[in-house]
Design an enzyme around this catalytic site. Structure first.
Site, PDB file in Angstrom:
ATOM      1  N   ASN A  58       0.814  -1.217   0.000  1.00  0.00           N
ATOM      2  CA  ASN A  58       0.000   0.000   0.000  1.00  0.00           C
ATOM      3  C   ASN A  58       0.847   1.266   0.000  1.00  0.00           C
ATOM      4  O   ASN A  58       0.504   2.255   0.628  1.00  0.00           O
ATOM      5  CB  ASN A  58      -0.929  -0.001   1.219  1.00  0.00           C
ATOM      6  CG  ASN A  58      -1.844  -1.204   1.214  1.00  0.00           C
ATOM      7  OD1 ASN A  58      -2.448  -1.536   0.206  1.00  0.00           O
ATOM      8  ND2 ASN A  58      -1.944  -1.879   2.346  1.00  0.00           N
ATOM      9  N   CYS A  59       1.935   1.235  -0.739  1.00  0.00           N
ATOM     10  CA  CYS A  59       2.895   2.340  -0.762  1.00  0.00           C
ATOM     11  C   CYS A  59       2.804   3.043  -2.123  1.00  0.00           C
ATOM     12  O   CYS A  59       2.453   2.424  -3.133  1.00  0.00           O
ATOM     13  CB  CYS A  59       4.303   1.764  -0.558  1.00  0.00           C
ATOM     14  SG  CYS A  59       5.641   2.953  -0.663  1.00  0.00           S
ATOM     15  N   GLY A  60       3.145   4.299  -2.150  1.00  0.00           N
ATOM     16  CA  GLY A  60       3.187   5.019  -3.408  1.00  0.00           C
ATOM     17  C   GLY A  60       4.208   4.453  -4.384  1.00  0.00           C
ATOM     18  O   GLY A  60       4.117   4.675  -5.587  1.00  0.00           O
TER      19      GLY A  60
END
Length: 181
Positions: A58-60
């Protein structure tokens, strides 16, 4: 000396030789993502060029999975291995392994080795990441990349901002491929 005792001694000697040949970075094993199987780091990666990356679902930077897969596909026939190690150290990993696996395998088509989520920084870091940090520095965020030569030593490390197709990373990967064990 009995045959059994001789076999035991030979086995012990062989085992210690194998352990001596395995670089400290690769001593240990990790459970594979979405599997009961384990990855014996030494057996799987010793003598091979390797990129180790800590990941988060769930990271950019999660779209870097696409570039990491392309990197792996481009160089795997020259021996390159990639190991993804999911971690929630920066509070951006999925809550369960099934969701992590979906992001990796379904959303991004990852075919390189992925472990179950691990602790990768601080005092509780797994041995692999303690050794990576000792050779360079600990990851400061998700998708920190380490390029490891065939001898098990880190050639270079790259921040999360470095994309898998950037020239400096490619140069380090090609150096790792050309390196001698």
């Amino acid at each position: 000396m009995s045959r059994r005792a001789l076999a035991l001694l030979v086995g012990l000697f062989s085992g210690s030789l194998l352990a001596a040949e395995c670089p400290p970075l690769l001593q240990g094993e990790l459970q594979q993502l979405r599997s009961k199987e384990h990855i014996d780091l030494c057996q799987r990666f010793a003598g091979k060029p390797l990129v180790v990356v800590n990941t988060a679902s769930n990271c950019g930077f999660t779209p870097q999975f696409k570039g990491l897969e392309a990197l792996y596909q481009r160089y795997k026939d020259q021996g390159l291995e990639v190991l993804g190690v999911p971690s929630d150290d920066f509070k951006q990993e999925a809550d369960n392994s099934e969701d992590t696996a979906k992001v990796c395998f379904v959303n991004y088509g990852v075919t390189f080795a992925m472990s179950e989520p691990q602790v990768i920084s601080g005092d509780d870091a797994i041995p692999l990441f303690r050794e990576l940090a000792a050779q360079t520095s600990a990851p400061r965020w998700n998708f920190y990349k380490y390029v490891v030569g065939r001898d098990g030593k880190v050639i270079a490390s790259f921040s999360s901002l470095t994309k898998p197709d950037e020239a400096d990373l490619i140069k380090a990967v090609e150096q790792a491929i050309a390196s001698q064990p």
